[in-house]
Every structure is written in C-alpha cells, then in structure tokens.
Design an enzyme around this catalytic site. Sequence first.
Site, PDB file in Angstrom:
ATOM      1  N   LYS A 103       0.847  -1.214   0.000  1.00  0.00           N
ATOM      2  CA  LYS A 103       0.000   0.000   0.000  1.00  0.00           C
ATOM      3  C   LYS A 103       0.876   1.256   0.000  1.00  0.00           C
ATOM      4  CE  LYS A 103      -3.149   2.338   3.146  1.00  0.00           C
ATOM      5  NZ  LYS A 103      -3.626   2.318   4.537  1.00  0.00           N
ATOM      6  N   TYR A 143      -2.307 -23.679   9.539  1.00  0.00           N
ATOM      7  CA  TYR A 143      -1.908 -23.391   8.154  1.00  0.00           C
ATOM      8  C   TYR A 143      -3.130 -23.005   7.317  1.00  0.00           C
ATOM      9  CZ  TYR A 143       0.279 -24.232   3.558  1.00  0.00           C
ATOM     10  OH  TYR A 143       0.768 -24.120   2.275  1.00  0.00           O
TER      11      TYR A 143
HETATM   12  P1  NAD Z   1       9.261 -23.814   1.891  1.00  0.00           P
HETATM   13  O1  NAD Z   1       9.053 -24.200   3.315  1.00  0.00           O
HETATM   14  O2  NAD Z   1      10.390 -24.434   1.153  1.00  0.00           O
HETATM   15  O3  NAD Z   1       9.430 -22.243   1.767  1.00  0.00           O
HETATM   16  C1  NAD Z   1       8.912 -21.314   2.678  1.00  0.00           C
HETATM   17  C2  NAD Z   1       9.975 -20.249   2.918  1.00  0.00           C
HETATM   18  O4  NAD Z   1       9.438 -19.250   3.800  1.00  0.00           O
HETATM   19  C3  NAD Z   1      11.236 -20.814   3.598  1.00  0.00           C
HETATM   20  O5  NAD Z   1      12.367 -20.309   2.940  1.00  0.00           O
HETATM   21  C4  NAD Z   1      11.125 -20.292   5.025  1.00  0.00           C
HETATM   22  O6  NAD Z   1      12.365 -20.169   5.658  1.00  0.00           O
HETATM   23  C5  NAD Z   1      10.412 -18.976   4.802  1.00  0.00           C
HETATM   24  N1  NAD Z   1       9.700 -18.484   5.999  1.00  0.00           N
HETATM   25  C6  NAD Z   1       8.882 -19.192   6.812  1.00  0.00           C
HETATM   26  N2  NAD Z   1       8.408 -18.402   7.788  1.00  0.00           N
HETATM   27  C7  NAD Z   1       8.944 -17.159   7.587  1.00  0.00           C
HETATM   28  C8  NAD Z   1       8.853 -15.929   8.254  1.00  0.00           C
HETATM   29  N3  NAD Z   1       8.098 -15.789   9.374  1.00  0.00           N
HETATM   30  N4  NAD Z   1       9.538 -14.860   7.769  1.00  0.00           N
HETATM   31  C9  NAD Z   1      10.315 -14.986   6.662  1.00  0.00           C
HETATM   32  N5  NAD Z   1      10.448 -16.142   5.983  1.00  0.00           N
HETATM   33  C10 NAD Z   1       9.771 -17.213   6.445  1.00  0.00           C
HETATM   34  O7  NAD Z   1       7.867 -24.098   1.151  1.00  0.00           O
HETATM   35  P2  NAD Z   1       7.451 -23.928  -0.382  1.00  0.00           P
HETATM   36  O8  NAD Z   1       6.929 -25.224  -0.841  1.00  0.00           O
HETATM   37  O9  NAD Z   1       8.524 -23.259  -1.142  1.00  0.00           O
HETATM   38  O10 NAD Z   1       6.198 -22.950  -0.235  1.00  0.00           O
HETATM   39  C11 NAD Z   1       6.273 -21.566  -0.550  1.00  0.00           C
HETATM   40  C12 NAD Z   1       4.889 -20.947  -0.414  1.00  0.00           C
HETATM   41  O11 NAD Z   1       3.978 -21.596  -1.299  1.00  0.00           O
HETATM   42  C13 NAD Z   1       4.312 -21.062   0.997  1.00  0.00           C
HETATM   43  O12 NAD Z   1       3.629 -19.876   1.306  1.00  0.00           O
HETATM   44  C14 NAD Z   1       3.330 -22.198   0.864  1.00  0.00           C
HETATM   45  O13 NAD Z   1       2.268 -22.077   1.778  1.00  0.00           O
HETATM   46  C15 NAD Z   1       2.852 -22.048  -0.570  1.00  0.00           C
HETATM   47  N6  NAD Z   1       2.371 -23.334  -1.097  1.00  0.00           N
HETATM   48  C16 NAD Z   1       3.248 -24.307  -1.468  1.00  0.00           C
HETATM   49  C17 NAD Z   1       2.756 -25.516  -1.929  1.00  0.00           C
HETATM   50  C18 NAD Z   1       3.676 -26.623  -2.363  1.00  0.00           C
HETATM   51  O14 NAD Z   1       3.179 -27.709  -2.679  1.00  0.00           O
HETATM   52  N7  NAD Z   1       4.955 -26.461  -2.466  1.00  0.00           N
HETATM   53  C19 NAD Z   1       1.375 -25.733  -1.984  1.00  0.00           C
HETATM   54  C20 NAD Z   1       0.511 -24.731  -1.582  1.00  0.00           C
HETATM   55  C21 NAD Z   1       1.026 -23.515  -1.147  1.00  0.00           C
END
Ligand code: NAD
Length: 308
Positions: A103, A143
């Site tokens: 924003k 979640y």
């Molecule tokens: P991942 O766990 O590899 O990546 C998440 C990243 O966010 C990590 O690098 C972690 O260190 C960082 N993180 C977590 N909490 C944090 C915080 N408070 N501040 C800063 N960084 C933080 O998971 P991914 O599979 O790469 O998922 C990425 C996004 O996509 C997520 O939001 C997840 O909910 C969404 N998503 C992924 C999938 C999948 O199948 N991979 C499915 C649905 C949604």
Amino acid sequence: MRCLVTGGAGFLGSHLCERLLNDGHEVLCLDNYFTGRLQNVSHLRDNRNFELIRHDVTEPILLEVDRIFNLACPASPVHYQFNPVKTIKTSVMGAINMLGLAKRVHARILQASTSEVYGDPAVHPQKEDYWGNVNPIGIRSCYDEGKRVAETLFMDYHRQNKVDIRIVRIFNTYGPRMLMNDGRVVSNFIVQALKGEDLTIYGDGNQTRSFCYVDDMVEAFVRMMDQDEIIGPVNVGNPGEFTMLELAQTVLELTNSKSRIVYQPLPGDDPKMRRPDISLAKKALGWEPKVNLFDGLQKTIEYFKTVV
Ligand code: NAD
Ligand code: UDP
C-alpha cells in the site's frame, strides 16, 4: 522491476528468484531461514541484481519495490505443525506487513495461497468458487485458516485501500530443492526409495493428490503477476490425480528400488482427495502445466541422487 520475494530461500521461492533474475528483474530475497536455506540461492549471490535480506515477515519492513511475491510460510505439514502459533502469525501478520508495504509503495503483491483453503473438500475437482470444508480447530488449521485469513486480508486491502493484489491457490508442487527431511510425500518417497528404506504410506494409500512440477508453477506465478485482467483467486496446479499408492509404486519403478511399502496411521484431517479445476488459469493466463508426473519425478530423483 524490483521484485521482493518473501520466503525466497525456500523451495518455490528460490526457483522464482532464479526465474525473475533470468527475466532481467532486480530481486530482493527475504527469508528467516526456518525451512529455507542459503544454499538454495547461493548460485545467485554473484548476480549484481540479487540481494539477500534476513528478516521475519511477522515484523514490518520498509523497502522500495515494484512487486512483492509473498511466499513466506512453511508449507510441509511437519514443519508448519512444529510451531503452529508461529505458522498462523507468519500467514496473518506476514500478510498484514506485506500488504501495508504494498500500500505504502504502490507495489503489486501476489499471495501464495493454497489448495488447503478447500480443506477436506466435499466438491471434486475444486473450483475457485467452492468455499471449502475446513476444520477450524484441528492440527492443520494453523496453516489452512492462516492462509484463509490471508486471502481475506488481501481482498479487504484491495477493496478498502485499492492495493493491486493477485492471489494464486497452489496445489501440491514438487521438484529439486525440496528438503530431504521436508516430510512431504514426494520427497519422503524418493529419499526412502534411494536409501533402500521402507516407503511410508499414511492410511490405506487411496487418498489422492495432484502434483505439479516446480517449473510449471513458477511460470504460473509470473503470468499471474504480469497480467492486468484478474486478481484471483486462481487455482494453479496439475490436474493429473494419483493415489499415494500409485505414487509410491511409480517412485519404486523410477528409482529401481527394492524398498517395501509399509502402512502407517493417517494424520488427523488429512484430505481424502484433491484435484484442481484449472479452467480459469487456462482462460485468463493461457497457462497449463507441461511437465507430466513421470518426467517431473525423474528430474526430482536426479536431484535427490546428488544430495542423499
Ligand atoms: P518452503 O518451506 O520451502 O518455503 C517457505 C519459505 O518461507 C522458507 O524459505 C522459510 O524459511 C520462509 N519463511 C517461513 N516463515 C517465515 C517468516 N516468518 N519470515 C520470513 N520467511 C519465512 O515451502 P514452499 O513449498 O517453497 O512454499 C512456498 C509458499 O507456497 C508457501 O507460502 C506455501 O504455503 C505455498 N504453497 C506451497 C505448496 C507446495 O506444494 N509447495 C502448496 C501450496 C502452497
Ligand atoms: N503421505 C504419505 N506418506 C508420507 C508423507 C505423506 O502417505 O511419507 C500422504 C499424506 O498423508 C497425504 C499425502 O501423502 O495424504 C500428501 O501429503 P503431503 O504432506 O505431501 O501434502 P498435503 O497433505 O499437505 O497435501
């Protein structure tokens, strides 16, 4: 453009950072390294358009950026249930902080939402207009409900403050750079098969998921961000649907492994089926996945062979 990728050192985030740099953008990769790793982005550190920021999205931050990809949040049930209070704070306070930033600096912001907003779906396949079947008090709720509130915040910042938002609902995505101990089914089965350990099927193995290869997913993020027609939510995922038993058998075949399949108790609230209806993504983004499960698994197995 200057792009901020929160969760940029994670599995999806690191592939997205790489793609944005290849497209000629500047990339600020923000992460608290909870499930992300520096080594996921170490090959990008010499690029003068790439910058790392160690920060937690539950705290505000001010940065001059044009675009924000909000991916920060652990995605594997094992990791998001490790500290559930922190997980919901990450989704909700992270969304508030990033929307506040968008924003203030007039940035376009994309939320990495999830098929989990549909919970254990009573409608199959899932379309964007389905409101879902989510337990608000179960072990997956930190979640699922966190991500649902984040969608609400995105829509309200859009309606109330005219923030330029995009929402994608991501279905199960896999590929290189998933953590070995990630706990998600694709990485678990591949690592178990390569180590000659038993493949652990939770429940009877008849539950289904639809698996999308990471490159297809990153393409969907970029297309969603680059178009002006729709804000979403848009389902992004691969509509091919498989049981966990089929997945286990395919992994055993592709790895030539002698591992056995064993059955373990099904965790609480585990969705029985999941498959995206991607008609909207096809129409609005001209997008559909190109990599089938067989090919995607082969590429992922090659990666895990280098780290197991
Ligand atoms: P991942 O766990 O590899 O990546 C998440 C990243 O966010 C990590 O690098 C972690 O260190 C960082 N993180 C977590 N909490 C944090 C915080 N408070 N501040 C800063 N960084 C933080 O998971 P991914 O599979 O790469 O998922 C990425 C996004 O996509 C997520 O939001 C997840 O909910 C969404 N998503 C992924 C999938 C999948 O199948 N991979 C499915 C649905 C949604
Ligand atoms: N699963 C399994 N064995 C494992 C890990 C997961 O059978 O070692 C199952 C899990 O119970 C679920 C499906 O595989 O039904 C997908 O699980 P994952 O954790 O990958 O993602 P999500 O449940 O969030 O879709």
